[in-house]
Write an enzyme that holds these catalytic residues in place. Sequence first.
Site, mmCIF file in Angstrom:
data_model
loop_
_atom_site.group_PDB
_atom_site.id
_atom_site.type_symbol
_atom_site.label_atom_id
_atom_site.label_comp_id
_atom_site.label_asym_id
_atom_site.label_seq_id
_atom_site.Cartn_x
_atom_site.Cartn_y
_atom_site.Cartn_z
ATOM 1 N N ASN A 188 -4.722 8.097 -0.988
ATOM 2 C CA ASN A 188 -4.411 8.336 -2.495
ATOM 3 C C ASN A 188 -3.981 6.981 -2.949
ATOM 4 O OD1 ASN A 188 -1.948 8.244 -1.126
ATOM 5 N ND2 ASN A 188 -1.400 10.060 -1.946
ATOM 6 N N ASP A 200 8.062 2.915 7.928
ATOM 7 C CA ASP A 200 8.376 4.052 7.545
ATOM 8 C C ASP A 200 8.717 5.074 8.879
ATOM 9 O OD1 ASP A 200 5.734 4.280 8.332
ATOM 10 O OD2 ASP A 200 5.167 4.687 6.262
ATOM 11 N N HIS A 246 -1.758 5.129 -1.115
ATOM 12 C CA HIS A 246 -0.092 4.775 -0.762
ATOM 13 C C HIS A 246 -0.049 3.782 0.033
ATOM 14 C CE1 HIS A 246 -0.090 8.134 2.736
ATOM 15 N NE2 HIS A 246 -0.165 6.910 3.186
ATOM 16 N N GLU A 255 4.231 7.042 -2.354
ATOM 17 C CA GLU A 255 3.206 7.929 -2.771
ATOM 18 C C GLU A 255 2.728 7.519 -4.542
ATOM 19 O OE1 GLU A 255 1.525 9.505 -0.900
ATOM 20 O OE2 GLU A 255 2.716 10.731 0.501
HETATM 21 C C1 GLP Z 1 0.264 6.976 7.039
HETATM 22 C C2 GLP Z 1 1.452 6.032 7.129
HETATM 23 C C3 GLP Z 1 0.939 4.672 6.323
HETATM 24 C C4 GLP Z 1 -0.589 4.476 6.748
HETATM 25 C C5 GLP Z 1 -1.452 5.521 5.983
HETATM 26 C C6 GLP Z 1 -2.882 5.488 6.725
HETATM 27 O O1 GLP Z 1 0.643 8.068 6.192
HETATM 28 N N1 GLP Z 1 2.658 6.288 6.331
HETATM 29 O O2 GLP Z 1 1.677 3.689 6.672
HETATM 30 O O3 GLP Z 1 -0.979 3.316 6.429
HETATM 31 O O4 GLP Z 1 -0.628 6.914 5.944
HETATM 32 O O5 GLP Z 1 -2.824 6.072 7.790
HETATM 33 P P1 GLP Z 1 -4.312 5.994 8.493
HETATM 34 O O6 GLP Z 1 -4.471 4.497 9.154
HETATM 35 O O7 GLP Z 1 -4.109 6.933 9.792
HETATM 36 O O8 GLP Z 1 -5.547 6.366 7.832
#
Ligand code: GLP
Length: 251
Positions: free
Chosen positions: A140, A71, A142, A147
């Site tokens: 959440n 992404d 995702h 989302e």
């Molecule tokens: C972000 C990214 C995801 C990631 C997730 C968790 O928003 N778009 O690809 O896996 O949220 O992030 P973190 O590892 O910082 O908790």
Amino acid sequence: MTYQPELSVLKDGNAVASTAARVIAAHIEDSPAAVLGLATGRTPLAVYADLRGRVARGELSFDGVRCFSLDEYQGLPPGHPASYHSYMCRELFDHVDIRQDDWHLPDGTADDLAAAGAGYEAAIRHAGGVDLQLLGIGENGHIGFNEPGAPFESRTREVALAASTIRANASEFPPGDTPPTHALTMGIGTILEARRILLLATGSRKAKAVAAMMTGPIDPAVPASALRLHPAVTILCDAEAASCLSGDECG
Ligand code: GLP
């Protein structure tokens, strides 16, 4: 058809990162032209550090490996410090021997985001599809920036970010910057086409999402629950992220 992902609960975040790096390195050693799907966020930082170390010591080469990131924020120039383009360069691509043409991110600055999404899907297909997809998980539930409510058959497209996601990621942005509200993300359908999926979750903030993914209904309300429709998913958790899996009431 549904499946139970293989779950490993490891001692701590370091164990999760070193195990994930070992899996990725072994995959590359077996298939030097492997196609990797890569995640951003805090969770995989130590995985990329481990992989950089292997390359620096001459134990691993990314020459021939192809990488597709999950992404990218919408509207952030690639050089912005909080863009996922910058993140991937800083954490991995600038430090390993991957060829410039072999790593890709969705183009969040494209005028036509629908065409950019379709082009990204075509590039993944052209590379032969993703062999190993690395994922984190949002609080959440995702995956990527899919989302809650994202259709399981979704493809790479523009999405609106949940307010909780914008808050969770706000610290990645320099003070005074307004974080983007939209992003371009591989879809859940895109992710499910990877041949193998490796999801990492660390810390108590992820405990409820991990439990919902593993034991709740398979439903778009929890995007990561879609992974139970895939036959080859491995989840690596630390004890904190696994702490709601016991079936006990979880605050
Ligand atoms: C972000 C990214 C995801 C990631 C997730 C968790 O928003 N778009 O690809 O896996 O949220 O992030 P973190 O590892 O910082 O908790």
